[in-house]
Design a protein around this motif. Structure first.
Motif, PDB file in Angstrom:
ATOM      1  N   ASP A 170       7.913   4.639  -4.054  1.00  0.00           N
ATOM      2  CA  ASP A 170       9.266   4.690  -3.522  1.00  0.00           C
ATOM      3  C   ASP A 170       9.904   3.306  -3.657  1.00  0.00           C
ATOM      4  N   ARG A 171      10.685   3.151  -4.688  1.00  0.00           N
ATOM      5  CA  ARG A 171      11.295   1.851  -4.975  1.00  0.00           C
ATOM      6  C   ARG A 171      12.306   1.444  -3.902  1.00  0.00           C
ATOM      7  N   ASN A 172      13.001   2.422  -3.340  1.00  0.00           N
ATOM      8  CA  ASN A 172      13.965   2.111  -2.275  1.00  0.00           C
ATOM      9  C   ASN A 172      13.245   1.542  -1.056  1.00  0.00           C
ATOM     10  N   GLU A 195       0.829  -1.201   0.000  1.00  0.00           N
ATOM     11  CA  GLU A 195       0.000   0.000   0.000  1.00  0.00           C
ATOM     12  C   GLU A 195       0.868   1.257   0.000  1.00  0.00           C
ATOM     13  N   HIS A 196       1.879   1.282   0.857  1.00  0.00           N
ATOM     14  CA  HIS A 196       2.732   2.474   0.913  1.00  0.00           C
ATOM     15  C   HIS A 196       3.460   2.676  -0.416  1.00  0.00           C
ATOM     16  N   TYR A 197       3.922   1.600  -1.005  1.00  0.00           N
ATOM     17  CA  TYR A 197       4.575   1.745  -2.313  1.00  0.00           C
ATOM     18  C   TYR A 197       3.585   2.252  -3.359  1.00  0.00           C
ATOM     19  N   ALA A 198       2.372   1.734  -3.350  1.00  0.00           N
ATOM     20  CA  ALA A 198       1.382   2.156  -4.346  1.00  0.00           C
ATOM     21  C   ALA A 198       1.105   3.645  -4.269  1.00  0.00           C
ATOM     22  N   PHE A 199       1.190   4.225  -3.082  1.00  0.00           N
ATOM     23  CA  PHE A 199       0.978   5.670  -2.934  1.00  0.00           C
ATOM     24  C   PHE A 199       2.253   6.465  -3.198  1.00  0.00           C
ATOM     25  N   GLY A 217       0.910   7.689  -6.791  1.00  0.00           N
ATOM     26  CA  GLY A 217       1.661   8.914  -6.534  1.00  0.00           C
ATOM     27  C   GLY A 217       0.902  10.176  -6.870  1.00  0.00           C
ATOM     28  N   LEU A 218      -0.414  10.181  -6.647  1.00  0.00           N
ATOM     29  CA  LEU A 218      -1.258  11.322  -7.027  1.00  0.00           C
ATOM     30  C   LEU A 218      -1.771  12.049  -5.782  1.00  0.00           C
ATOM     31  N   THR A 219      -1.867  13.373  -5.883  1.00  0.00           N
ATOM     32  CA  THR A 219      -2.491  14.206  -4.861  1.00  0.00           C
ATOM     33  C   THR A 219      -3.659  14.939  -5.495  1.00  0.00           C
ATOM     34  N   ILE A 220      -4.808  14.894  -4.830  1.00  0.00           N
ATOM     35  CA  ILE A 220      -6.066  15.353  -5.430  1.00  0.00           C
ATOM     36  C   ILE A 220      -6.576  16.604  -4.719  1.00  0.00           C
TER      37      ILE A 220
END
Length: 813
Positions: free
Chosen positions: A485-487, A478-482, A765-768
């Motif tokens: 952050d590949r690292n 979930e955190h990666y999907a938002f 990686g979107l902000t609405i």
């Protein structure tokens, strides 16, 4: 109200974010009326009294116990697993329940209260008037004001993260000044010392303890001054005419006083002995006190507000075209809100933002997540030990972390997972005979214990559940999907993969369980969190095989781990195995009532309205509405029927979960109905008047009522608001290429026809930033971390659009 000098110091920080003040016209008598403040590690519970002002103190690292990560209480527990499976094969569910008790270890430890600071006003004669108490969640400060004989008294309270301490600033314009006595108390074993302008309490917790619901007639705590977590609490006063008086400090005649409160514990990690390997807690506390008291009050306040607002101000939420904040006391608003014909947009947005305030205030300590009560606890035997209950409550605490733009708060949970993995690998082998991966059972604590609890006498309905690791690890994807952050994904992929490996090796074929028909993979033994079935013979059982809560969680965990491996282009063999197992998982079953089955067979629940709905995990928080057999529409329809059968009377955290479930089903009416139910007024636990209201809902201070207090409902409700307004999905294909979708206003309540929300986050990686008018999106701005293609559902239509990196203004026509 709000006439204090504080406002002049913080004008430059103020940003319009919608309703953001909890306010009251009398002091708090009960915890459930008090105002909570915190910096992620240290917490305060403010009562706002004018004769005696109480501030209960907490430190999130103060627990009973010692390291347990390398200890296995019942190392041969796994030998009972074949016998349990055989009992299930024979249909002897009672025997299976009895055998499950052999697969149980010790309980978690108890989260402890640090103590209480008491400020006694020695000049209480005179006429008191104009009392006001409030919490401004826009700048994380609490306040009390009143008049005595026409003179102003004002108190400001906050806990600073940059400067690690709690500040109390007291002023008056009375010519006689302030006459105060300050004292510290603690329910733990401790010693007090007052010297000059400093008051210290040094103490320690029990080296082991039992929960409040175990052996109620016996001792729960076991102390040894050479064992357990030690602590120091220190208070320093800046004021005129301060002197030590026995174990207290007295202020005599100053018009202004600033109290600096710090704490430190010897906790040094889940695997370190808190005495022989503990932190130098006394040195740390004294250093903190020195640094804190060396700074001016104005500087401390300014740094605190700036630090807090750089997170809090990311999201703005208003309802209606010209929403104004309700001026009535918050508890009065809650009571009035019980009338379902009343609409209070100010209260509804305040509750949403309050949850964001709470998470910022209780989850900023590495390796120590927000617990069952976040950070705030006054009892040495708190309900359910105030621990981490991993069959929903720990995870629900973090549902809004990504969507409500607080990903930093999520880090406490992620770092904690690494500790759980090490302990969980031992549990997997000792309790389940699984050689790969790790697992987490029903509870954990600061010592990262992972074993099933119960001491061989716990009810298997809760004690023996073992899917906590699989569930909590889904937060990694979930955190990666938002964040994309590949690292981060590379660092935490081993944790996610380890949880998936346990699941794959724990599964068993239906053929091996003697089940006719197509061959699938299931779990055996299985339980569904805290629920009890009634089988065809009338037996009320806990242990079964093929429970669909297990299957839903495993499907999500494996899918997440598979996608992570694809993004990282690693573990080809693991990817192949995960794909094969996913294809063989038992599909959902739809029962005779049209419901999604919780049990492998179409059995009834002992409690048809049971608070847990774990078999609906795939709807929310998961994304698994496909199983290769049933259509998506059939699964969603059966999930809706399940919720209909459960009804709307349940606990606070469960209500928060159901808001999200109905939102995912695009059922705006029921999602909003449950959101209103979540805000149902509940009386303080200690209040026993004829008008007392009990049950699940919200206390006068807006904390969640399970009841008693559990903080997870606050966070579930916050997440549910965003699910009603925006939903997103992010998956990667077999080549690691992303597929991204965004659905705006999918479950918009009828009362919310007009509104604005800005700063919420979507997967990919979107902000609405979005405004809607007459239930249609009228303005839309999307900020993207990287260029991407997006399937956008908006105003009844779907659009394939391309986004550039940065800000994109989208046409809403």
């Amino acid at each position: 109200m709000k006439k204090i000098l504080f406002s002049a110091l913080t004008t430059c920080f103020v940003t319009v974010t919608g309703a953001q003040t909890l306010h009251y016209d009398r002091p708090a008598d009960y915890f459930e009326e008090a105002l909570v403040i915190g910096n992620g590690t240290m917490g305060g519970i403010v009562y706002g009294g004018t004769r005696v002002d109480k501030i209960s103190l907490n430190d999130i690292t103060l627990w009973t116990g010692e390291p347990c990560n390398m200890k296995v209480m019942t190392p041969e527990a796994h030998k009972a697993i074949p016998d349990i499976r055989e009992a299930l094969r024979q249909g002897d569910y009672k025997k299976a329940d009895l055998l499950q008790r052999k697969v149980q270890g010790h309980y978690t430890q108890n989260y402890q209260p640090l103590g209480q600071l008491q400020i006694a006003y020695l000049d209480t004669l005179g006429i008191q008037s104009d009392y006001s108490r409030w919490l401004d969640i826009g700048n994380a400060t609490a306040h009390t004001e009143w008049k005595r004989d026409g003179h102003d008294y004002s108190v400001t309270y906050f806990v600073t993260h940059p400067d690690s301490g709690l500040i109390v600033h007291i002023t008056t314009d009375s010519p006689q000044g302030l006459h105060l006595r300050l004292s510290l108390t603690s329910q733990l074993r401790h010693e007090l010392q007052a010297e000059g302008t400093v008051l210290r309490a040094d103490g320690y917790t029990a080296y082991t303890s039992l929960p409040n619901y175990v052996q109620r007639d016996k001792e729960h705590f076991f102390y040894d001054p050479q064992r357990g977590i030690h602590f120091r609490t220190a208070v320093k006063v800046k004021a005129d005419n301060v002197k030590a008086d026995h174990a207290s400090l007295v202020i005599d005649g100053s018009r202004e006083a600033t109290l600096y409160v710090v704490s430190s514990t010897s906790f040094n990690g889940y695997d370190k002995d808190p005495v022989s390997e503990g932190k130098p807690y006394k040195v740390i506390a004294d250093q903190r006190l020195h640094r804190l008291s060396a700074a001016s009050y104005a500087d401390l306040l300014s740094r605190h507000v700036a630090d807090y607002q750089q997170i809090y101000n990311r999201v703005r939420f208003t309802l209606g075209k010209q929403m104004t904040e309700d001026s009535r006391p918050t508890d009065v608003q809650l009571l009035d809100y019980l009338d379902e014909q009343r609409f209070n947009p100010s209260l509804e947005t305040l509750y949403f933002q309050y949850a964001r305030y709470l998470l910022i205030s209780c989850s900023r300590t590495p390796n120590v997540p927000a617990n069952l009560q976040g950070l705030w606890n006054e009892k040495i035997l708190p309900p359910w030990s105030s621990n981490y209950t991993s069959n929903i409550n720990l995870q629900e605490n973090y549902w809004p972390a990504e969507t409500a733009a607080m990903p930093e708060m999520h880090q406490s949970l992620f770092s904690f997972m690494k500790e759980l993995q090490g302990s969980g690998e031992l549990t997997a082998k000792a309790y389940y005979g699984v050689q790969r991966g790790w697992c987490l059972a029903h509870n954990t604590d600061i010592w990262a214990m992972t074993c099933p609890v119960g001491l061989q006498s716990g009810d298997p309905s809760w004690a023996n559940w073992n899917m906590g690791g699989a569930w909590v690890s889904t937060h990694i994807w979930e955190h990666y999907a938002f964040s994309l952050d590949r690292n981060f994904l590379s660092e935490y992929y081993p944790v996610l993969r380890g949880a998936a490996e346990f699941c794959m090796d724990w599964l068993i074929s239906t053929r091996d369980m003697g089940i006719d028909g197509p061959e699938y993979l299931i779990t055996a033994p299985a339980t569904s969190p805290e629920n009890i079935y009634v089988n065809d013979a009338g037996y009320q059982g806990r242990t079964c095989y093929g429970g669909f809560a297990d299957i839903a969680i495993i499907r999500e965990c494996l899918a997440d781990a598979l996608q992570a491996a694809r993004v990282l282009d690693t573990d080809t063999d693991f990817q192949q195995q995960a794909q094969q197992v996913l294809a063989r998982l038992q599909p959902y079953k739809i029962g005779k009532k049209g419901n999604l089955q919780e049990w492998f067979y179409d059995w009834d629940d002992k409690d048809p309205h049971h608070r847990h709905q774990s078999h609906l995990f795939g709807i929310y928080p998961g994304h698994q509405t496909h199983d290769g057999v049933n259509s998506r529409d059939d699964i969603l329809q059966a999930a809706a029927k399940t919720l209909e059968l459960k009804g709307d009377k349940t606990t606070g955290w469960s209500t928060g979960w159901r808001v999200n479930l109905y939102a995912r089903l695009h059922d705006a009416a029921n999602a909003y109905h449950l959101y209103r139910k979540l805000l149902s007024y509940v009386s303080p636990d200690g209040y026993n008047g004829p008008d007392a209201r009990r049950g699940g809902g919200t206390y006068p201070n807006l904390l969640d009522a399970h009841s008693p207090f559990q903080i997870d409902g606050n966070f579930g409700g916050c997440a549910g608001v965003i699910e009603m307004l925006m939903q997103s999905d992010y998956t990667v294909d077999s080549k690691g290429q992303p597929e991204l979708s965004l659905d705006l206003l999918p479950a918009l309540p009828a009362n919310w026809r007009d509104g604005h929300i800005a700063g919420i986050c979507a997967r990919g990686g979107l902000t609405i930033d979005m405004t809607w008018t007459d239930a249609r999106v009228s303005a839309l701005r999307i900020e993207a971390k990287r260029p991407c293609r997006l399937l956008l559902a908006m105003n009844g239509q779907q659009h394939h659009i391309s986004l550039k990196k940065g800000i994109n203004t989208i046409s809403t026509k």
